[in-house]
Design an enzyme around this catalytic site. Structure first.
Site, PDB file in Angstrom:
ATOM      1  N   HIS A 160       0.804  -1.233   0.000  1.00 48.96           N
ATOM      2  CA  HIS A 160       0.000   0.000   0.000  1.00 48.96           C
ATOM      3  C   HIS A 160       0.828   1.270   0.000  1.00 48.96           C
ATOM      4  O   HIS A 160       0.269   2.356   0.072  1.00 48.96           O
ATOM      5  CB  HIS A 160      -0.888   0.054   1.246  1.00 48.96           C
ATOM      6  CG  HIS A 160      -1.969  -0.968   1.273  1.00 48.96           C
ATOM      7  ND1 HIS A 160      -3.243  -0.708   0.835  1.00 48.96           N
ATOM      8  CD2 HIS A 160      -1.965  -2.257   1.678  1.00 48.96           C
ATOM      9  CE1 HIS A 160      -3.988  -1.789   0.990  1.00 48.96           C
ATOM     10  NE2 HIS A 160      -3.230  -2.744   1.504  1.00 48.96           N
ATOM     11  N   LYS A 202     -14.581   8.783  -2.804  1.00 44.96           N
ATOM     12  CA  LYS A 202     -15.793   9.066  -2.020  1.00 44.96           C
ATOM     13  C   LYS A 202     -16.338  10.450  -2.376  1.00 44.96           C
ATOM     14  O   LYS A 202     -17.549  10.633  -2.540  1.00 44.96           O
ATOM     15  CB  LYS A 202     -15.491   8.966  -0.515  1.00 44.96           C
ATOM     16  CG  LYS A 202     -15.112   7.551  -0.080  1.00 44.96           C
ATOM     17  CD  LYS A 202     -14.455   7.503   1.297  1.00 44.96           C
ATOM     18  CE  LYS A 202     -13.741   6.171   1.499  1.00 44.96           C
ATOM     19  NZ  LYS A 202     -12.818   6.189   2.663  1.00 44.96           N
ATOM     20  N   THR A 234      -8.457   6.937  -1.335  1.00 42.55           N
ATOM     21  CA  THR A 234      -9.824   6.421  -1.506  1.00 42.55           C
ATOM     22  C   THR A 234     -10.828   7.530  -1.198  1.00 42.55           C
ATOM     23  O   THR A 234     -11.945   7.513  -1.696  1.00 42.55           O
ATOM     24  CB  THR A 234     -10.074   5.217  -0.575  1.00 42.55           C
ATOM     25  OG1 THR A 234      -9.516   5.509   0.711  1.00 42.55           O
ATOM     26  CG2 THR A 234      -9.450   3.961  -1.117  1.00 42.55           C
ATOM     27  N   LYS A 243       0.973  14.687   1.836  1.00 43.90           N
ATOM     28  CA  LYS A 243      -0.378  15.009   1.348  1.00 43.90           C
ATOM     29  C   LYS A 243      -0.544  16.518   1.135  1.00 43.90           C
ATOM     30  O   LYS A 243      -1.513  16.967   0.542  1.00 43.90           O
ATOM     31  CB  LYS A 243      -1.426  14.476   2.322  1.00 43.90           C
ATOM     32  CG  LYS A 243      -1.436  12.946   2.420  1.00 43.90           C
ATOM     33  CD  LYS A 243      -2.426  12.464   3.474  1.00 43.90           C
ATOM     34  CE  LYS A 243      -2.345  10.969   3.739  1.00 43.90           C
ATOM     35  NZ  LYS A 243      -3.024  10.147   2.725  1.00 43.90           N
ATOM     36  N   LYS A 254      -8.297  14.028   5.323  1.00 42.23           N
ATOM     37  CA  LYS A 254      -7.437  12.843   5.267  1.00 42.23           C
ATOM     38  C   LYS A 254      -6.422  12.962   6.389  1.00 42.23           C
ATOM     39  O   LYS A 254      -6.354  14.010   7.045  1.00 42.23           O
ATOM     40  CB  LYS A 254      -6.720  12.784   3.915  1.00 42.23           C
ATOM     41  CG  LYS A 254      -6.033  14.125   3.533  1.00 42.23           C
ATOM     42  CD  LYS A 254      -5.371  14.071   2.175  1.00 42.23           C
ATOM     43  CE  LYS A 254      -6.318  14.217   1.025  1.00 42.23           C
ATOM     44  NZ  LYS A 254      -6.369  13.066   0.166  1.00 42.23           N
ATOM     45  N   ARG A 255      -5.621  11.902   6.642  1.00 43.98           N
ATOM     46  CA  ARG A 255      -4.563  12.027   7.628  1.00 43.98           C
ATOM     47  C   ARG A 255      -3.700  13.250   7.317  1.00 43.98           C
ATOM     48  O   ARG A 255      -3.506  13.603   6.156  1.00 43.98           O
ATOM     49  CB  ARG A 255      -3.675  10.769   7.631  1.00 43.98           C
ATOM     50  CG  ARG A 255      -4.284   9.570   8.293  1.00 43.98           C
ATOM     51  CD  ARG A 255      -4.631   9.823   9.743  1.00 43.98           C
ATOM     52  NE  ARG A 255      -3.453   9.769  10.593  1.00 43.98           N
ATOM     53  CZ  ARG A 255      -3.258   8.845  11.534  1.00 43.98           C
ATOM     54  NH1 ARG A 255      -4.164   7.921  11.762  1.00 43.98           N
ATOM     55  NH2 ARG A 255      -2.162   8.855  12.268  1.00 43.98           N
TER      56      ARG A 255
HETATM   57  C1  M8P Z   1       1.689   1.611   7.512  1.00 44.88           C
HETATM   58  C2  M8P Z   1       2.147   1.249   8.767  1.00 44.88           C
HETATM   59  C3  M8P Z   1       3.435   0.829   8.918  1.00 44.88           C
HETATM   60  C4  M8P Z   1       3.877   0.468  10.156  1.00 44.88           C
HETATM   61  C5  M8P Z   1       3.063   0.560  11.247  1.00 44.88           C
HETATM   62  C6  M8P Z   1       1.773   0.962  11.108  1.00 44.88           C
HETATM   63  C7  M8P Z   1       1.297   1.304   9.870  1.00 44.88           C
HETATM   64  C8  M8P Z   1      -0.008   1.691   9.695  1.00 44.88           C
HETATM   65  C9  M8P Z   1      -0.444   2.038   8.436  1.00 44.88           C
HETATM   66  C10 M8P Z   1       0.398   1.999   7.363  1.00 44.88           C
HETATM   67  C11 M8P Z   1      -0.054   2.381   6.022  1.00 44.88           C
HETATM   68  O1  M8P Z   1       0.548   2.038   5.047  1.00 44.88           O
HETATM   69  N1  M8P Z   1      -1.143   3.105   5.911  1.00 44.88           N
HETATM   70  C12 M8P Z   1      -1.726   3.463   4.822  1.00 44.88           C
HETATM   71  S1  M8P Z   1      -1.270   2.964   3.239  1.00 44.88           S
HETATM   72  N2  M8P Z   1      -2.769   4.247   4.794  1.00 44.88           N
HETATM   73  C13 M8P Z   1      -3.312   4.453   3.577  1.00 44.88           C
HETATM   74  O2  M8P Z   1      -4.281   5.134   3.424  1.00 44.88           O
HETATM   75  C14 M8P Z   1      -2.638   3.740   2.432  1.00 44.88           C
HETATM   76  O3  M8P Z   1      -3.484   2.710   1.912  1.00 44.88           O
HETATM   77  C15 M8P Z   1      -4.629   3.136   1.210  1.00 44.88           C
HETATM   78  C16 M8P Z   1      -5.395   1.913   0.778  1.00 44.88           C
HETATM   79  O4  M8P Z   1      -4.687   1.210  -0.181  1.00 44.88           O
HETATM   80  C17 M8P Z   1      -4.209   4.006   0.025  1.00 44.88           C
HETATM   81  O5  M8P Z   1      -5.366   4.494  -0.600  1.00 44.88           O
HETATM   82  C18 M8P Z   1      -3.344   5.174   0.498  1.00 44.88           C
HETATM   83  O6  M8P Z   1      -2.855   5.886  -0.611  1.00 44.88           O
HETATM   84  C19 M8P Z   1      -2.166   4.659   1.320  1.00 44.88           C
HETATM   85  O7  M8P Z   1      -1.429   5.720   1.847  1.00 44.88           O
END
Ligand code: M8P
Length: 833
Positions: A375, A679, A675, A573, A567-568
């Site tokens: 991701h 939405k 995502t 971002k 968003k976060r």
């Molecule tokens: C990575 C971590 C790594 C270590 C410890 C905790 C973690 C918690 C979350 C993540 C992480 O990768 N989070 C994401 S990836 N949050 C997102 O929204 C991401 O995934 C979405 C779904 O595929 C994408 O739409 C986003 O672009 C992407 O940033």
């Protein structure tokens, strides 16, 4: 441990039973009153809103359970291939209205409520959402659970039942503060605890090697600590179908006998301490969306839920088959990022050490059962764990990982003869500095398929972080572009729009086949539809305005353009790019009060990781700018700036319907998919965005004329960085940009304090890792186009209708169908109602 996935009740079929299953208004009323009386011990006149909510929830749950049992029985009987979605996060959002929609009884429930004289909206508001995720990744898992059930694919979601989910965000003096999330305080009517369905999970200790009765060399792991994982099940209702799938979350507990053992030898304190330690594992979600070094408890969490989930799968398989030879045919395991990638080593351990299988067969099963989704490309988000920690916590898994690595690197050496640099890069162990286990490499080696989450992201994955793996196994790589569920993000969150779409299309088929929205295209020019479209949008803006009036300090004017970035909070971002534009606008108005502008309300929402200083400073800056702008009568007819506190699923559902403009402005190449972009667009917002993540595909779908594009492309950004990016030159070369940055640094927004925002402005001028300054002018010019377009309402509404009409591709149903076709090769198993 003899409990099975399915509840064991016979199927009563009489008139009385209708009280618990009947879907019409009168049965719902009767059932609701019964539940209020028998479960809450209340009657209408004295019930609190929470009592009413609980009674409503149980009334809905009863209607799901019958289908759930039927689903479980059918799945078991047919031994269908089952998708197991392993995710450390499931950001479910409120259940009540979603389940009413999926059951098709929202209207009946509203009528029942009205006849009982109840305030339906207040009951809905009383639900505390399970915030068991940080953001996009966790919400994606929840959308996928909805679509798996809707597409009638047998599936189990496996994760952790955190006692405390993502923190509640409270803004104090413009700063984010965090409050513990107590979502379980009033009970959770949607889950069913299964105290008898529990598995032991070991930690620490040592391994012993021995020869078994057949003369084979075997290993036994003797852990120093054992905790129990107890199952909590939540039914996941498909839309318009009889299928109800299972979300099984694990809670950690000390084994029952635990404290007595130690108590007997006189170590009372030690016993209680270890009990606490066991319960700590599922206590709290880590509120970061990237790794924080040395968080031992997080590795424990990951191993804990992976081990419980795999033991549960083995139990299910042994309940229907004599052996585990066909395990990988029965189960398709999807690893949601690297967080569950220990599954590769744990499945090997369970098969070899506990089921006494040999290496080759265990490896065959493991690598045909597991599939891996990546991701993120951000280097700092790629998980690694120190070998030292592994040795201490999971000694047996480290041995297995070493052996996987030894065999794998032999293969690499055959494939890329003489290329030792590549061997070092592909190794599961990073030997540079302290030795570390690379979780993405473990997942890649142990999986049959690897996928990215948007077309651009998958290409970048193949060319950058996973390049070596792609060159070795090109056939393993796939793209599955993310999607979101239109049930929650249109039908539940925007009922007025849903009704208008249904009326315009002639039926509600679009809710299970989102490509039906295409029908709206024919009428995009139609003035009657445009007028109705505008009325729906304005009503949603009014709802949001009222909510903000109560919760964010003032009520924005729904006649202004609602420009939303939710968003976060993260530098990549680029919320601060948005802010620089706002400051630039502010200066424009101050300098020439007659400048032609479209009045806008800028709305921000999002949480910052509690330890991420720069993100918290960005929140402070939003509020600081808001304080000045909103209190300046000279500008506040044109410009308002608001921070919506505590952005979560529930609050997102208020925002998406009300946005005119959706800000998707990450630096190209950094946002894997996004995502929220989907939405917003589904709800008729236009996007201003870069060519990043799924924006690229959204723009291709909605038409380039209906999307506000700006900024460098990913290759352009990469090239510019390679050439040596010098932000101070951009800063000095652009008067508008310089004066916006300088105004922030001047203390105007910080009561004269010139130090407060210096970390931010200095970082932009001297380092600017996400190239905010480089994209500034292009962004401002593009925002000018937005202004002009909004002043031509017919043109704007046409674009808005076309955005919604062309979002068919971004339903999570399409994503799940892609996974089914390309990766899982599972088949639907319809449940007759
Ligand atoms: C990575 C971590 C790594 C270590 C410890 C905790 C973690 C918690 C979350 C993540 C992480 O990768 N989070 C994401 S990836 N949050 C997102 O929204 C991401 O995934 C979405 C779904 O595929 C994408 O739409 C986003 O672009 C992407 O940033």
């Amino acid at each position: 441990m003899n409990d099975t996935a399915e509840p064991e009740t016979a199927e009563p079929d009489n008139a009385l039973h209708q009280t618990r299953t009947g879907l019409d208004r009168d049965h719902l009323k009767r059932a609701f009153l019964d539940n209020l009386f028998y479960l809450q011990g209340r009657f209408l006149e004295v019930a609190t809103t929470n009592d009413l909510y609980q009674a409503a929830a149980y009334t809905v749950r009863d209607r799901m359970l019958e289908r759930w049992i039927k689903t479980a029985q059918t799945y078991k009987k047919t031994n269908a291939r089952t998708v197991c979605y392993l995710s450390a996060e499931f950001l479910l959002g409120p259940h009540l209205v979603n389940n009413l929609v999926n059951l098709g009884i929202l209207e009946a429930a509203c009528e029942a409520g009205a006849e009982l004289g109840l305030d339906f909206d207040a009951i809905v508001e009383a639900e505390e959402e399970p915030g068991l995720g940080n953001g996009g990744l966790g919400r994606l898992a929840a959308c996928y659970m909805d679509s798996l059930a809707t597409l009638q694919i047998p599936a189990i979601g496996y994760g952790i039942r955190y006692e405390f989910g993502i923190f509640d965000q409270v803004i104090v003096d413009g700063w984010q503060t965090e409050r513990g999330d107590t979502w379980l305080r009033t009970g959770n009517p949607w889950e069913i605890p299964r105290p008898k369905l529990a598995f032991p999970v070991g930690f620490g200790g040592h391994t012993e090697h021995y020869t078994d009765t057949q003369g084979a060399l075997r290993t036994r792991w003797v852990p120093s600590l054992v905790v129990n994982g107890v199952a909590y099940d939540t039914p996941i209702m498909g839309y318009g179908v009889g299928n109800v799938n299972l979300l099984r979350l694990w809670k950690s507990e000390a084994p029952e006998s635990f404290d007595f053992q130690a108590f007997n030898v006189g170590d009372y304190y030690g016993a209680v301490h270890e009990k606490m330690e066991a319960e700590t594992i599922s206590k709290v979600l880590y509120p970061n969306d990237e790794p924080v070094a040395g968080k031992e408890l997080r590795l424990k969490q990951q191993y804990f839920f992976v081990s419980c989930s795999l033991q549960d799968m083995l139990r299910l398989q042994l309940g229907i088959a004599w052996d585990l030879d066909s395990f990988h045919e029965k189960f398709a395991i999807q690893l949601n990022d690297t967080h569950p990638s220990l599954a590769v080593a744990e499945l090997m351990r369970l098969l070899m050490d506990e089921q006494l299988m040999d290496w080759d067969q265990a490896w065959h099963i493991t690598t045909n059962a597991c599939h891996f989704t990546n991701h993120t490309l951000l280097p700092e988000a790629l998980e690694t764990w120190s070998v030292e920690l592994f040795e201490r916590l999971l000694p047996r898994h480290l041995e297995i990982i070493y052996e996987i690595n030894r065999r794998f690197l032999d293969q690499v050496r055959v494939h890329f003869f003489g290329d030792e640099a590549r061997v070092a890069r592909m190794s599961l162990i990073d030997e540079g500095g302290g030795r570390r286990v690379r979780m993405a490499n473990l997942a890649a080696v142990g999986s049959k398929a690897i996928n990215g989450v948007a077309a651009l992201h998958t290409e970048l994955l193949k060319n950058t972080v996973m390049r070596d793996f792609y060159e070795m196994w090109p056939e393993k790589f796939h793209n599955v572009t993310n999607g979101v569920t239109p049930r929650r993000f249109v039908a539940v969150s925007n009922p007025r729009l849903a009704a208008l779409i249904t009326e315009t299309c002639g039926d509600d088929r679009w809710l299970s086949d989102l490509t039906c929205l295409k029908q709206l295209e024919e009428q995009a020019e139609d003035h009657a539809l445009q007028t109705a479209w505008r009325e729906v949008k304005t009503a949603a803006k009014q709802d949001l305005a009222n909510w903000l009036g109560k919760h964010a300090g003032f009520t924005p004017d729904p006649e202004t353009l609602f420009d939303v970035q939710a968003k976060r909070i993260h530098e990549y971002k680029r919320q601060h790019l948005n802010l620089l534009h706002i400051v630039w606008l502010y200066e424009q108005i101050k300098q020439s009060p007659n400048v032609e502008l479209t009045p806008r309300t800028f709305i921000f929402g999002g949480k910052a990781a509690p330890g991420y200083f720069m993100a918290k400073l960005i929140i402070k800056l939003v509020n600081a700018i808001g304080e000045v702008v909103n209190n300046d009568p000279q500008v506040n007819g044109w410009l308002r700036v608001l921070f919506m506190p505590d952005f979560n699923v529930k609050n997102g559902q208020r925002l998406y319907p009300a946005a005119d403009l959706s800000e998707q402005i990450s630096m190209a190449g950094k946002e894997a998919s996004g995502t929220g972009n989907m939405k917003f667009s589904m709800n008729g917002a236009l996007t201003i965005g870069t060519l990043d993540g799924a924006n690229v595909e959204i723009r291709d779908e909605v038409g380039h004329d209906n999307f506000f594009l700006f900024g460098m492309t990913a290759p352009e950004a990469q090239q510019r960085q390679a050439e040596g990016y010098r932000p101070w030159e951009v800063y000095h070369g652009n008067h508008a940009l310089k004066s916006a940055v300088d105004l922030i640094a001047s203390g105007l927004f910080s009561h004269g304090d010139t130090e407060l925002f210096r970390p931010l402005t200095d970082n932009l001028i001297h380092s600017d890792p996400f190239m905010v300054l480089a994209d500034f002018q292009s962004y401002v010019d593009c925002q000018h186009e937005v202004d002009r377009a909004y002043r031509a309402p017919h043109h704007w509404h046409r674009m808005s209708i076309l955005n919604t009409a062309r979002m068919g591709k971004f339903s999570s149903d399409r994503s799940i169908q892609d996974y089914v076709d390309k990766i899982w090769h599972a088949a639907p198993l319809p449940i007759d109602l």
